[in-house]
Structure formats: C-alpha cells, structure tokens
Design a protein around this motif. Structure first.
Motif, short mmCIF file in Angstrom:
data_model
loop_
_atom_site.label_atom_id
_atom_site.label_comp_id
_atom_site.label_asym_id
_atom_site.label_seq_id
_atom_site.Cartn_x
_atom_site.Cartn_y
_atom_site.Cartn_z
N TYR A 1 40.92 34.28 114.18
CA TYR A 1 42.11 35.10 114.36
C TYR A 1 43.32 34.23 114.73
O TYR A 1 44.44 34.45 114.27
N LYS A 2 43.08 33.23 115.56
CA LYS A 2 44.17 32.35 115.97
C LYS A 2 44.69 31.53 114.79
O LYS A 2 45.90 31.31 114.65
N ALA A 3 43.77 31.09 113.92
CA ALA A 3 44.20 30.33 112.74
C ALA A 3 45.01 31.21 111.79
O ALA A 3 46.01 30.75 111.21
N ASP A 4 44.60 32.47 111.64
CA ASP A 4 45.38 33.38 110.80
C ASP A 4 46.78 33.59 111.37
O ASP A 4 47.78 33.63 110.63
N LEU A 5 46.85 33.71 112.69
CA LEU A 5 48.16 33.91 113.31
C LEU A 5 49.05 32.67 113.14
O LEU A 5 50.26 32.79 112.89
N GLU A 6 48.46 31.50 113.26
CA GLU A 6 49.24 30.28 113.09
C GLU A 6 49.73 30.13 111.65
O GLU A 6 50.84 29.64 111.41
N SER A 7 48.91 30.55 110.69
CA SER A 7 49.35 30.49 109.29
C SER A 7 50.51 31.44 109.03
O SER A 7 51.42 31.14 108.24
N ILE A 8 50.50 32.59 109.70
CA ILE A 8 51.62 33.52 109.56
C ILE A 8 52.87 32.96 110.22
O ILE A 8 53.98 33.05 109.68
N LYS A 9 52.71 32.33 111.39
CA LYS A 9 53.87 31.77 112.08
C LYS A 9 54.48 30.60 111.32
O LYS A 9 55.68 30.33 111.44
N SER A 10 53.66 29.89 110.55
CA SER A 10 54.19 28.74 109.80
C SER A 10 55.16 29.17 108.71
O SER A 10 55.97 28.36 108.25
N LYS A 11 55.12 30.43 108.30
CA LYS A 11 56.02 30.93 107.27
C LYS A 11 57.32 31.49 107.86
O LYS A 11 58.17 31.95 107.11
N TRP A 12 57.44 31.51 109.17
CA TRP A 12 58.65 32.03 109.79
C TRP A 12 59.81 31.06 109.60
O TRP A 12 59.62 29.84 109.55
N GLY A 13 61.00 31.61 109.53
CA GLY A 13 62.19 30.79 109.49
C GLY A 13 62.70 30.49 110.89
O GLY A 13 62.16 30.97 111.89
N PRO A 14 63.74 29.68 111.00
CA PRO A 14 64.26 29.34 112.34
C PRO A 14 64.81 30.55 113.08
O PRO A 14 64.70 30.64 114.31
N ALA B 1 64.03 34.29 117.59
CA ALA B 1 63.98 35.66 118.11
C ALA B 1 62.67 35.92 118.85
O ALA B 1 62.66 36.58 119.91
N ARG B 2 61.55 35.42 118.34
CA ARG B 2 60.27 35.61 119.01
C ARG B 2 60.23 34.85 120.34
O ARG B 2 59.66 35.32 121.33
N GLU B 3 60.82 33.67 120.37
CA GLU B 3 60.87 32.92 121.63
C GLU B 3 61.71 33.65 122.67
O GLU B 3 61.35 33.70 123.85
N MET B 4 62.82 34.22 122.24
CA MET B 4 63.66 34.98 123.17
C MET B 4 62.92 36.23 123.66
O MET B 4 63.07 36.63 124.81
N ARG B 5 62.12 36.84 122.80
CA ARG B 5 61.35 38.01 123.21
C ARG B 5 60.33 37.64 124.29
O ARG B 5 60.14 38.38 125.27
#
Length: 221
Positions: free
Chosen positions: A188-201, A206-210
């Motif tokens: 599950y953690k690897a899937d989440l990291e793969s999703i996060k790798s596609k995020w833009g700056p 925004a997620r860090e501020m949240r």
C-alpha cells in the motif's frame, strides 16, 4: 516606406517622447502568481496577539475593535464592581426577563428578538438512527476474515456485509492479531508513493500545507 510609417504609428521609436508611455502601458507586470500574492499578504501579527512576557499563565485578552464606545460591548465580567455601567446591564436583563419594551434611548442598543420562528433548512444527509446490532461473534468473524484475506476483505466490503461503518471495522481490526500484514502495508505504501510521484509542485505544496494545518489543529486543542 509604408512599412516604416506603420511601424512608427503602432510602436514609437526609442528617441520619441511617447516611448516611456508605451512601455508603461504595455510592459506592466502583474502579481499573477500564487507565490507573489502570498508574499504580499504576509503581514506581521499585532504585538497584542503575541505571547506575553509578563504573564506566567494563560489569561483572557479582551481586545474589542475600534468603534464607537458602547456599554453593551463590554461584558459585565470585565467591569469593575464600582462601575456605573453594571446598573445598566442589570436593568437591561430585568427588562428582557419581564418582556417589557425597552426605553427609546436603549432600544437601538439591545439585540432584536425574532418574532417569527423560521423553519430550519433541510438536512444535507438523510436522517438515520444508529444501529448497534453487531454481536461479539460477528466481531470475531470480522477479525478472522480480515486476517485470512486482507486484500479481498477490505474495510469497505466488511462494512457492506455487516451494515456498519468503516470506522467500526477499523476499531474491530485494531488488535495485533487482525492488523494489516507488513508485506501488504508495504505494498500500500509503494502504491501511495507511485501516486505521489505524479504530483506537480503545486499539488505537493498544497498537501504539505494541509499537513501543517493538521498539526496546528492538535496544538490549538
């Protein structure tokens, strides 16, 4: 020749006096980015809102806005015992309790009571009654199914099967015996990291501020 004349009409030359006006109107820079706007709105807090150096413990700060002085703006708890405004507070409370119309001088200061009760708006979600129908035997079965095949029996499927919330399923499976296996948690953690790798700056910021706001929630509580 005609091309040079048209060029001078639409774009003045450097030595002309209209060059500065042309640059000021067409080459203006706007605050069109989020970073510049946030930097412009970054204002230091007022000194009265900073932690006091003279007080050793938490205390109440009464800091009303600057407006016309009004006796009803200051709570009675903050008035000294010898303050004559206490009598006005007491008189207003008595008149409100007896349902007497206030005097003309204080009618505009007292809050207006609604005469007609307006109906409340319709609820967003349908009103339902909570069920407490899950037996201890079913709780043990939930833990067993979750332990045998956690990939198939997810919280969503278990909640649908036993007609309860996913939060309750999480409480039932919070024991070490029914916890998620380490290899599945790593998947599950690897899937989440793969999703996060596609995020833009922008989304990453925004997620860090949240996450920072969530930390402040716990600090305020």
């Amino acid at each position: 020749m005609a091309k040079n004349i048209l060029g001078r009409l639409f774009r003045p030359s450097f030595p002309s006096l209209e060059f500065s006006g042309y640059v000021g109107q067409s080459c203006k820079r706007h605050q069109s980015s989020y970073r510049r706007t946030r930097k412009a709105l970054r204002v230091r807090p007022d000194p009265s809102f900073l932690p006091a150096t003279t007080e050793t413990q938490d205390h109440i700060i009464f800091n009303p806005p600057s407006s016309v002085p009004n006796v009803y703006h200051t709570p009675q708890k903050f008035l000294p015992k010898t303050d004559p405004r206490r009598k006005i507070h007491t008189a207003a409370q008595i008149s409100a309790a007896v349902n007497q119309p206030p005097s003309t001088s204080t009618s505009r200061l007292l809050p207006q009571q609604p005469t007609i009760k307006q109906p409340l708006p319709e609820p967003i979600r349908p009103i339902y009654q909570k069920k407490y129908h899950v037996t201890p035997e079913q709780v043990e079965e939930i833990r067993r199914l979750r332990k045998e095949d956690p990939r198939h029996w997810t919280r969503f499927r278990l909640a649908e099967k036993y007609e309860c919330s996913q939060f309750f399923i999480g409480l039932c499976c919070s024991t070490p015996e029914a916890a998620t296996p380490p290899e599945l948690a790593a998947h599950y953690k690897a899937d989440l990291e793969s999703i996060k790798s596609k995020w833009g700056p922008r989304k990453r910021e925004a997620r860090e501020m949240r996450s920072e706001r969530k930390k402040l929630w716990g600090r305020d509580a």
